[in-house]
Scaffold this active site. Structure first.
Site, PDB file in Angstrom:
ATOM      1  N   ASN A 118      16.342  18.648 -50.709  1.00  0.00           N
ATOM      2  CA  ASN A 118      14.890  17.605 -50.691  1.00  0.00           C
ATOM      3  C   ASN A 118      14.351  17.777 -52.125  1.00  0.00           C
ATOM      4  O   ASN A 118      14.012  18.363 -53.164  1.00  0.00           O
ATOM      5  CB  ASN A 118      14.613  18.129 -50.091  1.00  0.00           C
ATOM      6  N   CYS A 130       5.661  14.547 -51.100  1.00  0.00           N
ATOM      7  CA  CYS A 130       6.671  14.014 -50.460  1.00  0.00           C
ATOM      8  C   CYS A 130       6.543  12.423 -50.040  1.00  0.00           C
ATOM      9  O   CYS A 130       8.016  12.126 -49.956  1.00  0.00           O
ATOM     10  CB  CYS A 130       7.528  14.830 -49.711  1.00  0.00           C
ATOM     11  N   HIS A 138      12.825  10.001 -45.915  1.00  0.00           N
ATOM     12  CA  HIS A 138      12.716  10.723 -46.602  1.00  0.00           C
ATOM     13  C   HIS A 138      14.281  11.995 -46.158  1.00  0.00           C
ATOM     14  O   HIS A 138      14.075  12.682 -44.859  1.00  0.00           O
ATOM     15  CB  HIS A 138      11.690  11.464 -46.664  1.00  0.00           C
TER      16      HIS A 138
HETATM   17  N1  ACO Z   1      18.703  31.959 -44.226  1.00  0.00           N
HETATM   18  C1  ACO Z   1      18.822  33.059 -43.387  1.00  0.00           C
HETATM   19  N2  ACO Z   1      18.224  32.847 -42.247  1.00  0.00           N
HETATM   20  C2  ACO Z   1      16.511  32.804 -42.440  1.00  0.00           C
HETATM   21  C3  ACO Z   1      16.640  31.392 -44.398  1.00  0.00           C
HETATM   22  C4  ACO Z   1      17.161  31.465 -44.458  1.00  0.00           C
HETATM   23  N3  ACO Z   1      17.915  30.585 -46.066  1.00  0.00           N
HETATM   24  N4  ACO Z   1      14.959  30.972 -44.006  1.00  0.00           N
HETATM   25  C5  ACO Z   1      15.054  31.072 -42.641  1.00  0.00           C
HETATM   26  N5  ACO Z   1      15.450  31.695 -42.137  1.00  0.00           N
HETATM   27  C6  ACO Z   1      15.409  33.376 -40.698  1.00  0.00           C
HETATM   28  C7  ACO Z   1      14.560  32.841 -40.171  1.00  0.00           C
HETATM   29  O1  ACO Z   1      14.003  34.329 -40.606  1.00  0.00           O
HETATM   30  C8  ACO Z   1      14.628  33.232 -39.236  1.00  0.00           C
HETATM   31  O2  ACO Z   1      15.192  34.909 -38.281  1.00  0.00           O
HETATM   32  P1  ACO Z   1      14.172  35.377 -37.587  1.00  0.00           P
HETATM   33  O3  ACO Z   1      14.618  34.393 -35.993  1.00  0.00           O
HETATM   34  O4  ACO Z   1      14.763  36.538 -37.096  1.00  0.00           O
HETATM   35  O5  ACO Z   1      12.372  35.378 -37.766  1.00  0.00           O
HETATM   36  C9  ACO Z   1      15.054  32.353 -38.091  1.00  0.00           C
HETATM   37  O6  ACO Z   1      16.347  31.810 -39.712  1.00  0.00           O
HETATM   38  C10 ACO Z   1      15.147  31.286 -38.400  1.00  0.00           C
HETATM   39  O7  ACO Z   1      13.897  30.362 -38.697  1.00  0.00           O
HETATM   40  P2  ACO Z   1      13.334  29.556 -38.019  1.00  0.00           P
HETATM   41  O8  ACO Z   1      11.830  28.995 -39.436  1.00  0.00           O
HETATM   42  O9  ACO Z   1      13.518  28.946 -37.064  1.00  0.00           O
HETATM   43  O10 ACO Z   1      14.395  28.137 -38.794  1.00  0.00           O
HETATM   44  P3  ACO Z   1      14.940  26.727 -38.650  1.00  0.00           P
HETATM   45  O11 ACO Z   1      15.874  25.950 -38.115  1.00  0.00           O
HETATM   46  O12 ACO Z   1      13.425  25.691 -38.129  1.00  0.00           O
HETATM   47  O13 ACO Z   1      15.216  26.295 -39.796  1.00  0.00           O
HETATM   48  C11 ACO Z   1      13.859  24.369 -41.907  1.00  0.00           C
HETATM   49  C12 ACO Z   1      14.004  26.639 -41.146  1.00  0.00           C
HETATM   50  C13 ACO Z   1      15.083  24.479 -42.417  1.00  0.00           C
HETATM   51  C14 ACO Z   1      12.879  25.384 -42.935  1.00  0.00           C
HETATM   52  C15 ACO Z   1      13.312  24.395 -41.054  1.00  0.00           C
HETATM   53  O14 ACO Z   1      12.039  24.070 -40.396  1.00  0.00           O
HETATM   54  C16 ACO Z   1      12.710  22.865 -41.309  1.00  0.00           C
HETATM   55  O15 ACO Z   1      14.032  22.041 -42.013  1.00  0.00           O
HETATM   56  N6  ACO Z   1      11.450  22.647 -41.736  1.00  0.00           N
HETATM   57  C17 ACO Z   1      10.860  21.232 -42.167  1.00  0.00           C
HETATM   58  C18 ACO Z   1      11.494  21.176 -43.448  1.00  0.00           C
HETATM   59  C19 ACO Z   1      10.841  20.389 -44.918  1.00  0.00           C
HETATM   60  O16 ACO Z   1      11.507  19.364 -43.697  1.00  0.00           O
HETATM   61  N7  ACO Z   1       9.921  19.390 -45.690  1.00  0.00           N
HETATM   62  C20 ACO Z   1       9.844  19.058 -46.329  1.00  0.00           C
HETATM   63  C21 ACO Z   1       8.794  18.435 -45.333  1.00  0.00           C
HETATM   64  S1  ACO Z   1       7.888  17.565 -46.639  1.00  0.00           S
HETATM   65  C22 ACO Z   1       7.991  17.814 -48.867  1.00  0.00           C
HETATM   66  O17 ACO Z   1       9.640  17.266 -48.180  1.00  0.00           O
HETATM   67  C23 ACO Z   1       7.502  18.390 -48.731  1.00  0.00           C
END
Ligand code: ACO
Length: 305
Positions: free
Chosen positions: A257, A87, A227
């Protein structure tokens, strides 16, 4: 799957995305972006000296997606290759592309980020499949007057974090096999929390260092184009940088993304909206698997009219 539109919008800022149809690959989207960029620049495919491609979801491991695009647009005078940095690919490839122009080795360089991320998404993994979208973005680089163009770049990598975001199978470490496919190892695997922390940390540092290299201050930035990975990441970044929200370019709600395509896509929308003119200062910052990140300071050289 156990998710909801509300969860996705609140945690990511994404409202809609685009997904390629059967039979469409990253290079096909790349061709459309390239044709638009060439038309915008008033150039023909024959005038292109070099095509620099970048993709986190290439048509194949090789040949380079840039070569496939070259053939499809008939850029018969161009040489073509890819820069691979997931990315962060557009951020790295922009500097690579600009250097051909800066050194006089090329007059017209085409840079294209093309993605069919939906092909590499595990549609049973709710933590990743809600994030990614398909798109392509392209720019044409030519020599500009001194003081304009790419003013400075700053990069970093931390290969110790490679395991946090990757497509484990399909390469020489874990070649394609029935076992790999059964384990979904040919899809994107991500530790979302760690990537979130990494992204907010490194982007702030990269922005500050790139500005310093360009001899500019935060107030000099007209628009910051991050990004488009997650609206919460970019908002946290703007808060920590103490930059006003209106200076942040955001279109993640409409595309998700789109990896290497996200920065050129946002740049294109900004340009076509008429908000920037010759002399506008743009700061782009990308990050992703590697781990790798990079920021570029650009003084826009194209007048509105
Ligand atoms: N729907 C509902 N619940 C979900 C989902 C979903 N789609 N995905 C995860 N959850 C749940 C998890 O299982 C967890 O449940 P639990 O507490 O019972 O275990 C809860 O939601 C919280 O999970 P987290 O992973 O802590 O959620 P977070 O708020 O961190 O959001 C996310 C997750 C959106 C993926 C976030 O971590 C994020 O954006 N991270 C960066 C990702 C990113 O930028 N990636 C790309 C970068 S580089 C590139 O572009 C390739």
């Amino acid at each position: 799957m156990a998710t909801s539109d509300e969860w996705i919008q609140t945690r990511t800022g994404i409202k809609e995305r685009h997904v390629v149809t059967e039979g469409t690959a990253a290079s096909d989207l790349g061709v459309l972006a390239v044709q638009n960029a060439l038309a915008s620049a008033g150039k023909t495919a024959e005038e292109v000296d070099i095509i620099v491609g970048t993709s986190a979801s290439p048509d194949m491991v090789w040949p380079a997606t840039a070569c496939l695009i070259q053939a499809k647009i008939g850029a018969k005078n161009a040489s073509a290759f890819d820069v691979q940095s997931a990315c962060a690919g557009f951020s790295y490839a922009l500097t690579v592309a600009a250097q051909f122009v800066e050194t006089g080795r090329a007059d017209c360089v085409l840079l294209v980020g093309a993605e069919a991320m939906s092909r590499f998404v595990d549609w049973t993994d709710r933590s990743t499949c809600i994030l990614f979208g398909d798109a392509a973005g392209a720019v044409v680089l030519e020599r500009v007057e001194p003081g304009y163009g790419l003013l400075a770049s700053y990069y970093g990598s931390d290969g110790n974090g490679a395991h946090l975001l990757r497509i484990p199978a399909g390469g020489s470490a874990r070649p394609a096999s029935i076992e790999m496919v059964e384990q979904n190892m040919h899809f994107i695997k991500m530790n979302g929390n760690e990537i979130y922390k990494f992204a907010t940390r490194v982007t702030i540092d990269a922005v500050n260092k790139a500005l310093k290299l360009a001899g500019l201050k935060k107030d000099d930035i007209d628009y910051l184009i991050p990004h488009q990975a997650n609206q919460r990441i970019t908002e946290a970044m703007m808060n920590r940088l103490k930059l006003p929200e209106e200076k942040m370019v955001s279109n993640i709600e409409r595309y998700g993304n789109t990896s290497t395509a996200s920065i050129p896509l946002a740049m294109d929308e900004l340009w076509r909206s008429g908000k920037i003119d010759k002399g506008s200062v743009l700061l782009t910052v990308g990050f992703g698997a590697g781990l790798s990140w990079g920021a570029n300071v650009i003084k826009w050289n194209k007048s509105k009219t």
